[in-house]
Design a protein around this motif. Structure first.
Motif, PDB file in Angstrom:
ATOM      1  N   ARG A  21      -1.981  -7.295  -7.638  1.00 37.49           N
ATOM      2  CA  ARG A  21      -0.429  -7.974  -7.556  1.00 37.49           C
ATOM      3  C   ARG A  21      -0.399  -9.233  -6.718  1.00 37.49           C
ATOM      4  O   ARG A  21       0.559 -10.015  -7.035  1.00 37.49           O
ATOM      5  CB  ARG A  21       0.559  -6.809  -7.097  1.00 37.49           C
ATOM      6  N   LEU A  22      -1.197  -9.105  -5.490  1.00 35.71           N
ATOM      7  CA  LEU A  22      -1.011 -10.384  -4.480  1.00 35.71           C
ATOM      8  C   LEU A  22      -1.577 -11.552  -5.311  1.00 35.71           C
ATOM      9  O   LEU A  22      -1.003 -12.768  -5.147  1.00 35.71           O
ATOM     10  CB  LEU A  22      -1.753 -10.216  -3.488  1.00 35.71           C
ATOM     11  N   VAL A  23      -2.321 -11.354  -6.318  1.00 31.38           N
ATOM     12  CA  VAL A  23      -3.001 -12.547  -7.154  1.00 31.38           C
ATOM     13  C   VAL A  23      -2.066 -12.798  -8.149  1.00 31.38           C
ATOM     14  O   VAL A  23      -1.514 -13.847  -8.571  1.00 31.38           O
ATOM     15  CB  VAL A  23      -4.439 -12.114  -7.728  1.00 31.38           C
ATOM     16  N   ASP A  24      -1.608 -12.048  -9.120  1.00 31.59           N
ATOM     17  CA  ASP A  24      -1.013 -11.983 -10.261  1.00 31.59           C
ATOM     18  C   ASP A  24       0.606 -12.503  -9.813  1.00 31.59           C
ATOM     19  O   ASP A  24       1.042 -13.481 -10.821  1.00 31.59           O
ATOM     20  CB  ASP A  24      -0.848 -10.783 -10.985  1.00 31.59           C
ATOM     21  N   ASP A  25       1.154 -12.335  -8.770  1.00 33.81           N
ATOM     22  CA  ASP A  25       2.502 -12.738  -8.654  1.00 33.81           C
ATOM     23  C   ASP A  25       2.571 -14.103  -8.032  1.00 33.81           C
ATOM     24  O   ASP A  25       3.560 -14.486  -7.637  1.00 33.81           O
ATOM     25  CB  ASP A  25       3.181 -11.531  -7.752  1.00 33.81           C
ATOM     26  N   LEU A  26       1.482 -14.720  -7.624  1.00 37.54           N
ATOM     27  CA  LEU A  26       1.418 -15.890  -7.321  1.00 37.54           C
ATOM     28  C   LEU A  26       2.154 -17.130  -8.282  1.00 37.54           C
ATOM     29  O   LEU A  26       2.748 -18.072  -7.569  1.00 37.54           O
ATOM     30  CB  LEU A  26       0.181 -16.459  -6.893  1.00 37.54           C
ATOM     31  N   ASP A  27       2.013 -16.685  -9.504  1.00 35.86           N
ATOM     32  CA  ASP A  27       2.749 -17.720 -10.245  1.00 35.86           C
ATOM     33  C   ASP A  27       4.200 -17.604 -10.335  1.00 35.86           C
ATOM     34  O   ASP A  27       4.826 -18.330 -10.912  1.00 35.86           O
ATOM     35  CB  ASP A  27       2.267 -17.415 -11.784  1.00 35.86           C
ATOM     36  N   LEU A  28       4.734 -16.569  -9.738  1.00 40.04           N
ATOM     37  CA  LEU A  28       6.164 -16.363  -9.586  1.00 40.04           C
ATOM     38  C   LEU A  28       6.788 -17.272  -8.557  1.00 40.04           C
ATOM     39  O   LEU A  28       7.988 -17.665  -8.553  1.00 40.04           O
ATOM     40  CB  LEU A  28       6.525 -14.782  -9.265  1.00 40.04           C
ATOM     41  N   TRP A  60      -8.908 -16.668  -0.680  1.00 41.04           N
ATOM     42  CA  TRP A  60      -8.834 -15.774   0.359  1.00 41.04           C
ATOM     43  C   TRP A  60      -8.989 -14.292  -0.451  1.00 41.04           C
ATOM     44  O   TRP A  60      -9.678 -13.352  -0.083  1.00 41.04           O
ATOM     45  CB  TRP A  60      -7.896 -15.657   1.404  1.00 41.04           C
ATOM     46  N   ILE A  61      -7.976 -14.035  -1.309  1.00 41.79           N
ATOM     47  CA  ILE A  61      -8.004 -12.555  -2.024  1.00 41.79           C
ATOM     48  C   ILE A  61      -9.477 -12.630  -2.735  1.00 41.79           C
ATOM     49  O   ILE A  61     -10.106 -11.518  -2.786  1.00 41.79           O
ATOM     50  CB  ILE A  61      -6.772 -12.417  -2.986  1.00 41.79           C
ATOM     51  N   GLY A  62      -9.764 -13.624  -3.632  1.00 40.21           N
ATOM     52  CA  GLY A  62     -10.920 -13.639  -3.868  1.00 40.21           C
ATOM     53  C   GLY A  62     -11.418 -12.618  -5.131  1.00 40.21           C
ATOM     54  O   GLY A  62     -12.316 -12.036  -5.242  1.00 40.21           O
ATOM     55  N   ARG A  63     -10.457 -12.641  -6.036  1.00 35.91           N
ATOM     56  CA  ARG A  63     -10.730 -11.759  -7.249  1.00 35.91           C
ATOM     57  C   ARG A  63     -11.841 -12.255  -8.190  1.00 35.91           C
ATOM     58  O   ARG A  63     -12.084 -13.321  -8.480  1.00 35.91           O
ATOM     59  CB  ARG A  63      -9.490 -11.565  -7.847  1.00 35.91           C
ATOM     60  N   SER A  64     -12.713 -11.342  -8.566  1.00 37.50           N
ATOM     61  CA  SER A  64     -13.976 -11.668  -9.454  1.00 37.50           C
ATOM     62  C   SER A  64     -14.115 -10.840 -10.253  1.00 37.50           C
ATOM     63  O   SER A  64     -13.945  -9.559 -10.041  1.00 37.50           O
ATOM     64  CB  SER A  64     -14.998 -12.400  -8.887  1.00 37.50           C
ATOM     65  N   TYR A  65     -14.395 -10.999 -11.546  1.00 37.38           N
ATOM     66  CA  TYR A  65     -14.612 -10.075 -12.781  1.00 37.38           C
ATOM     67  C   TYR A  65     -16.151  -9.851 -12.943  1.00 37.38           C
ATOM     68  O   TYR A  65     -16.953 -10.908 -12.969  1.00 37.38           O
ATOM     69  CB  TYR A  65     -13.998 -10.497 -13.950  1.00 37.38           C
ATOM     70  N   ARG A 121       3.548 -10.889   1.969  1.00 42.24           N
ATOM     71  CA  ARG A 121       3.863 -10.628   0.754  1.00 42.24           C
ATOM     72  C   ARG A 121       3.384  -9.269   0.342  1.00 42.24           C
ATOM     73  O   ARG A 121       3.894  -8.582  -0.616  1.00 42.24           O
ATOM     74  CB  ARG A 121       2.918 -11.467  -0.298  1.00 42.24           C
ATOM     75  N   PHE A 122       2.303  -8.660   1.006  1.00 42.01           N
ATOM     76  CA  PHE A 122       2.041  -7.207   0.867  1.00 42.01           C
ATOM     77  C   PHE A 122       3.087  -6.382   1.384  1.00 42.01           C
ATOM     78  O   PHE A 122       3.454  -5.480   0.553  1.00 42.01           O
ATOM     79  CB  PHE A 122       0.890  -7.074   1.957  1.00 42.01           C
ATOM     80  N   PHE A 123       3.850  -6.604   2.562  1.00 42.77           N
ATOM     81  CA  PHE A 123       4.984  -5.761   2.937  1.00 42.77           C
ATOM     82  C   PHE A 123       6.127  -5.750   1.896  1.00 42.77           C
ATOM     83  O   PHE A 123       6.612  -4.671   1.462  1.00 42.77           O
ATOM     84  CB  PHE A 123       5.557  -6.548   4.270  1.00 42.77           C
ATOM     85  N   SER A 175      12.728  -7.834  -5.008  1.00 39.82           N
ATOM     86  CA  SER A 175      12.013  -9.004  -5.225  1.00 39.82           C
ATOM     87  C   SER A 175      10.399  -8.636  -5.319  1.00 39.82           C
ATOM     88  O   SER A 175       9.954  -8.517  -4.179  1.00 39.82           O
ATOM     89  CB  SER A 175      12.330 -10.190  -4.277  1.00 39.82           C
ATOM     90  N   PRO A 176       9.541  -9.237  -6.172  1.00 42.45           N
ATOM     91  CA  PRO A 176       8.297  -9.122  -6.034  1.00 42.45           C
ATOM     92  C   PRO A 176       7.578  -9.984  -5.071  1.00 42.45           C
ATOM     93  O   PRO A 176       6.670  -9.800  -4.483  1.00 42.45           O
ATOM     94  CB  PRO A 176       7.750  -9.451  -7.380  1.00 42.45           C
ATOM     95  N   GLU A 177       8.255 -11.289  -4.725  1.00 40.48           N
ATOM     96  CA  GLU A 177       7.808 -12.200  -3.975  1.00 40.48           C
ATOM     97  C   GLU A 177       8.914 -12.430  -3.020  1.00 40.48           C
ATOM     98  O   GLU A 177      10.239 -12.785  -3.359  1.00 40.48           O
ATOM     99  CB  GLU A 177       7.593 -13.462  -4.736  1.00 40.48           C
ATOM    100  N   PRO A 178       8.669 -12.423  -1.700  1.00 40.57           N
ATOM    101  CA  PRO A 178       9.800 -13.004  -0.770  1.00 40.57           C
ATOM    102  C   PRO A 178      10.045 -14.243  -0.467  1.00 40.57           C
ATOM    103  O   PRO A 178      11.536 -14.390  -0.493  1.00 40.57           O
ATOM    104  CB  PRO A 178       9.287 -12.458   0.624  1.00 40.57           C
ATOM    105  N   PHE A 179       9.435 -15.344  -0.709  1.00 38.05           N
ATOM    106  CA  PHE A 179       9.971 -16.564  -0.622  1.00 38.05           C
ATOM    107  C   PHE A 179       9.212 -17.304  -1.806  1.00 38.05           C
ATOM    108  O   PHE A 179       7.985 -17.948  -1.456  1.00 38.05           O
ATOM    109  CB  PHE A 179       9.458 -17.355   0.716  1.00 38.05           C
ATOM    110  N   PRO A 180      10.013 -17.708  -2.686  1.00 38.09           N
ATOM    111  CA  PRO A 180       9.276 -18.566  -4.118  1.00 38.09           C
ATOM    112  C   PRO A 180       9.367 -19.903  -3.653  1.00 38.09           C
ATOM    113  O   PRO A 180       8.651 -20.628  -4.497  1.00 38.09           O
ATOM    114  CB  PRO A 180      10.256 -18.111  -5.337  1.00 38.09           C
ATOM    115  N   HIS A 181       9.867 -20.170  -2.870  1.00 36.29           N
ATOM    116  CA  HIS A 181       9.794 -21.784  -2.275  1.00 36.29           C
ATOM    117  C   HIS A 181       9.392 -22.091  -0.900  1.00 36.29           C
ATOM    118  O   HIS A 181      10.258 -21.427  -0.107  1.00 36.29           O
ATOM    119  CB  HIS A 181      11.391 -22.315  -2.584  1.00 36.29           C
ATOM    120  N   VAL A 182       8.337 -22.517  -0.676  1.00 40.24           N
ATOM    121  CA  VAL A 182       7.661 -22.865   0.608  1.00 40.24           C
ATOM    122  C   VAL A 182       7.495 -24.211   0.857  1.00 40.24           C
ATOM    123  O   VAL A 182       7.026 -24.725   0.000  1.00 40.24           O
ATOM    124  CB  VAL A 182       6.518 -22.157   0.760  1.00 40.24           C
TER     125      VAL A 182
END
Length: 826
Positions: free
Chosen positions: A202-209, A224-229, A551-553, A565-572
């Motif tokens: 979810r931390l990776v997928d929700d970045l696009d939000l 940093w999350i480093g998802r690999s398949y 974002r985890f919290f 809200s899946p994401e706390p701050f969409p505008h940084v």
């Protein structure tokens, strides 16, 4: 009334009044159609305000003030991230309590923020080191503990010998403590973790939000999350009853696996050599590797080292026995802590195999040449066709990866898998100045949660907080440590580690929506009314640690029904770094500009404008070597011009409708165009260009006076518009002059000026013509000019013809109505 620009008297008077009356207080629950939540990452009180604070506060305040004048209900709070190592280390150095040092610094920043004119809602201030706040850190910890998201285990961790505490992986930079730059070492301790990995997808997928994040910021988190398949593959291990599973992103190279490697600290590696004549050598090797940083171990420039463990593994795809090694370049905390080594197609494996004389077998042939393992000078990691792989020979990559993984699954020796670089969040700290962990250890009951009605577990005073290699400082407070077990009533011992201070900052933005709640961390309805945040401002250095944890919290809160809200701050917005001479400002380097000196010599408004005028807010800025004098050279003289323009004309009286001459009409057009473009500048946070346009407006005003212009209606429109457009960036001078012009209400409570579309319409725009990226001519053109007309006018220019040498451009790029770019390759 004093007519000179006495900025010191004016700014102190207004800052005191604003603090006393708190005009920026936000409503408890906003109108959902009109709410804006603006927040700057709250400061750590390591001293008085520095220029980094001034920069971020000023940028942020300009946004908040502009939003208010534009009709939004704005929540703009401030608090203090008060726990942490710097306070504790400073207290040890000074021989005083960290609370005393911290709270004295908070008072300094508090005062300086008021002097700077920041429009915070002063009714919502809190300090994370107050029990009223950290009680809820403990409450949240217990909710995670109930859900299996907080757990304790023995694990290797980075230890800072100077600060004498463990560090999360994210707090180790190039093998050094991010706080004190001391080289870190690895220690094995029993500690507390938050299970961030449960939320990795979810931390990776929700970045696009997060539509208001830069790609750079998103990429920092993705990396940093480093998802690999890839695939999990099971290897039978000689001497062990259970197979060992490894993760690989290239299962199609399995037929080229010629040896197997454990991380030296892997418990199975030690088990394999136990009782053998290799055990002593192995233990020496483990000790040697333990002194190395992760950066060193994975460096591509360093020679790899290893030791043969005297055992073999079985390659599941061909049944071959392959030797098992321990090597320093394999890390315990990546994948399963073991790898299949394919030297022909991985450079580190290749270098290791060449050093120790291990077989190199090619199993992927590139399309343009044939690889010979005996003559290869480097690994080939690219695509091609599978060879030496039995029934898969000739299968092209990368499509082969899925086919091989399916084959592994069908044969019961592997499966499809996803791996992550991120590890669970190590929150234990062996220091005093932090939130106590609300757990009691009981010999009978184990780890027992402190009941909610016994929170907060208050940090004891009078503790010897000198750090030790042996135990946390809280362990010395026997009267605090020894308590009854909440479950059985028997003898218990409080947990003596404290929480990582990133826990404090992972949810504080919710507390601002309901800061005085003594029955919950925050009222969920109030939080949902304000969240998600509309603007979050802070340094890019927090782009990994703080943002990932927060974002985890937020996702945990969402699962608990505490957030929508899946994401706390969409505008940084990540502001740039201020340097001097190309280096960060530092007292030790002597390259520092003190905000208080700027306040005293030129005023807060001049300092604010200088910051905003220095460039786009997300770009670094190198302060001139002249120091504070730069303000006196650039923005302070201009504010004096603004003051004179307003002060010299404030006695004018508007008189109904008056006939307008050409000068009046020209100035009114300029006023309306300025409103239009400055509004656009504010909306895209381009404050430097907004200031430049206001400077031009002031120039036009003085030209108007020089040609005899004196229409009182036009003059009032000019001055009042100028003050409103300036108010978010220079609030003191705008407020003072607004009141001097006879207005009872604050300028900051007025509506943002609107422009007359007919007057704001440009009759001409400037078309820039470039040749190979350099401006060679500028041409006045109508704003509705077509692309063909732009091209014709550009090519007809004598200046442009001189650069074409009578020829034709190789490429013409047209961007109506302001740019024609010609490319000439000859």
């Amino acid at each position: 009334m004093e007519r000179r620009y006495d900025f010191d008297e004016i700014e102190k008077r207004w800052s005191q009044k604003w603090f006393r009356t708190n005009p920026w207080a936000a409503p408890e629950v906003p109108d959902p159609e009109r709410k804006r939540y603006a927040l700057t990452m709250f400061p750590y009180p390591s001293g008085d305000m520095h220029m980094g604070h001034v920069e971020v506060f000023t940028i942020h305040d300009a946004i908040a003030r502009f939003w208010r004048m534009s009709g939004w209900q704005v929540l703009n709070p401030i608090g203090f991230d008060a726990f942490g190592l710097p306070a504790e280390n400073a207290a040890i150095k000074r021989g005083e309590d960290p609370k005393t040092w911290t709270y004295a610094n908070i008072d300094k920043i508090y005062s300086s923020a008021q002097r700077l004119g920041i429009s915070f809602d002063w009714s919502r201030v809190f300090r994370t080191s107050d029990p009223e706040y950290y009680r809820w850190n403990q409450w949240i910890f217990l909710r995670l503990f109930e859900r299996g998201l907080a757990y304790r285990k023995k694990a290797g961790a980075w230890w800072c010998p100077k600060d004498k505490t463990v560090l999360a992986n994210e707090q180790v930079i190039a093998g050094r403590c991010e706080r004190c730059d001391t080289p870190v070492i690895k220690r094995y301790l029993t500690q507390w973790f938050f299970k961030v990995t449960d939320y990795a997808d979810r931390l990776v997928d929700d970045l696009d939000l997060n539509e208001g994040w830069t790609e750079r910021l998103k990429m920092l988190q993705r990396n940093w999350i480093g998802r690999s398949y890839g695939a999990q593959v099971d290897f039978e291990i000689e001497g062990l009853d259970e197979p060992m599973t490894v993760f690989t992103t290239r299962p199609d190279t399995l037929w080229g696996a010629t040896f197997f490697v454990f991380a030296p600290e892997h418990p199975l590696a030690r088990q394999l050599v136990r009782g053998s004549d290799r055990e002593g050598e192995f233990e020496d090797f483990v000790t040697e590797v333990g002194r190395m940083t992760e950066i060193d171990r994975t460096s591509t420039e360093r020679e790899k080292k290893g030791i043969f463990l005297g055992k073999h593994a079985i390659n599941p795809v061909n049944g071959e026995k392959i030797p098992i090694w321990a090597a320093d370049y394999v890390l315990m905390d990546y994948g399963t802590g073991a790898i299949m080594a394919v030297p022909a197609h991985d450079q580190r494996d290749f270098e290791f195999a060449r050093k120790y004389g291990l077989e190199i077998r090619v199993v992927i042939q590139p399309p343009d040449r044939t690889l010979d393992p005996d003559s290869m000078i480097e690994a080939y990691p690219g695509e091609g066709a599978m060879v030496n792989s039995r029934e898969f020979d000739g299968t092209p990559t990368p499509g082969s990866i899925g086919k091989v993984t399916d084959w592994l699954a069908a044969n019961g020796v592997g499966s499809h898998a996803t791996n992550f670089r991120i590890r669970d969040w190590l929150i234990s700290r062996q220091r005093y100045w932090g939130t106590p962990i609300p757990i009691v250890h009981c010999d009978e009951c184990g780890e027992v949660a402190v009941p909610d009605d016994q929170l907060p577990v208050v940090l004891p005073e009078g503790v010897d907080f000198t750090p030790s290699d042996e135990a946390s400082p809280l362990a010395t407070a026997a009267g605090w440590v020894n308590v009854d077990c909440p479950d059985c009533g028997g003898r218990g011992r409080r947990e003596t580690d404290t929480m990582d201070t990133f826990v404090d900052s992972s949810w504080y933005f919710h507390r601002f929506t309901d800061p005085n709640n003594d029955g919950a961390p925050f009222d969920v309805a109030k939080s949902k009314a304000w969240m998600p945040m509309d603007q979050y401002t802070g340094g890019i250095e927090h782009g990994v640690l703080h943002l990932i944890y927060a974002r985890f919290f937020e996702k945990v809160f969402m699962d608990m029904g505490m957030s929508d809200s899946p994401e706390p701050f969409p505008h940084v917005l990540n502001q740039g770094t201020i340097t001097m001479g190309g280096k960060r400002m530092s007292k030790s380097r002597g390259n520092i500009v003190e905000p208080r000196e700027a306040f005293e010599r030129f005023g807060a408004d001049a300092l604010r404008l200088y910051m905003l005028f220095s460039g786009p807010p997300d770009q670094d800025f190198d302060w001139p070597q002249e120091g504070v004098e730069a303000i006196g050279r650039v923005t302070y003289p201009w504010l004096q011009r603004v003051w004179r323009l307003s002060e010299d004309n404030r006695d004018v009286v508007t008189i109904g409708e008056l006939p307008e001459d050409a000068a009046d009409r020209a100035l009114r057009k300029h006023i309306n165009r300025t409103i239009k473009v400055v509004t656009e500048d504010y909306e895209r946070l381009s404050f430097n260009t907004a200031i430049a346009r206001l400077m031009e407006l002031v120039n036009q005003a003085y030209r108007y006076r020089d040609v005899g212009g004196g229409n009182p209606n036009v003059i009032r429109e000019l001055v009042e518009t100028l003050l409103k457009l300036l108010a978010p960036m220079a609030p003191f001078i705008a407020e003072e002059q607004w009141r001097r012009w006879g207005h009872e209400e604050s300028i900051h409570e007025t509506s943002w000026p609107r422009f007359d579309v007919s007057l704001a319409a440009e009759e001409e725009v400037t078309m820039v013509v470039q040749v190979n990226g350099k401006v060679r001519d500028t041409i006045a053109v109508p704003p509705d000019i077509t692309e063909d007309e732009m091209r014709e006018r550009a090519l007809a220019s004598k200046k442009i013809q001189a650069h074409l040498d009578g020829g034709e451009p190789d490429k013409v790029i047209v961007k109506p109505p302001k740019l024609v770019s010609l490319v000439v390759r000859r």
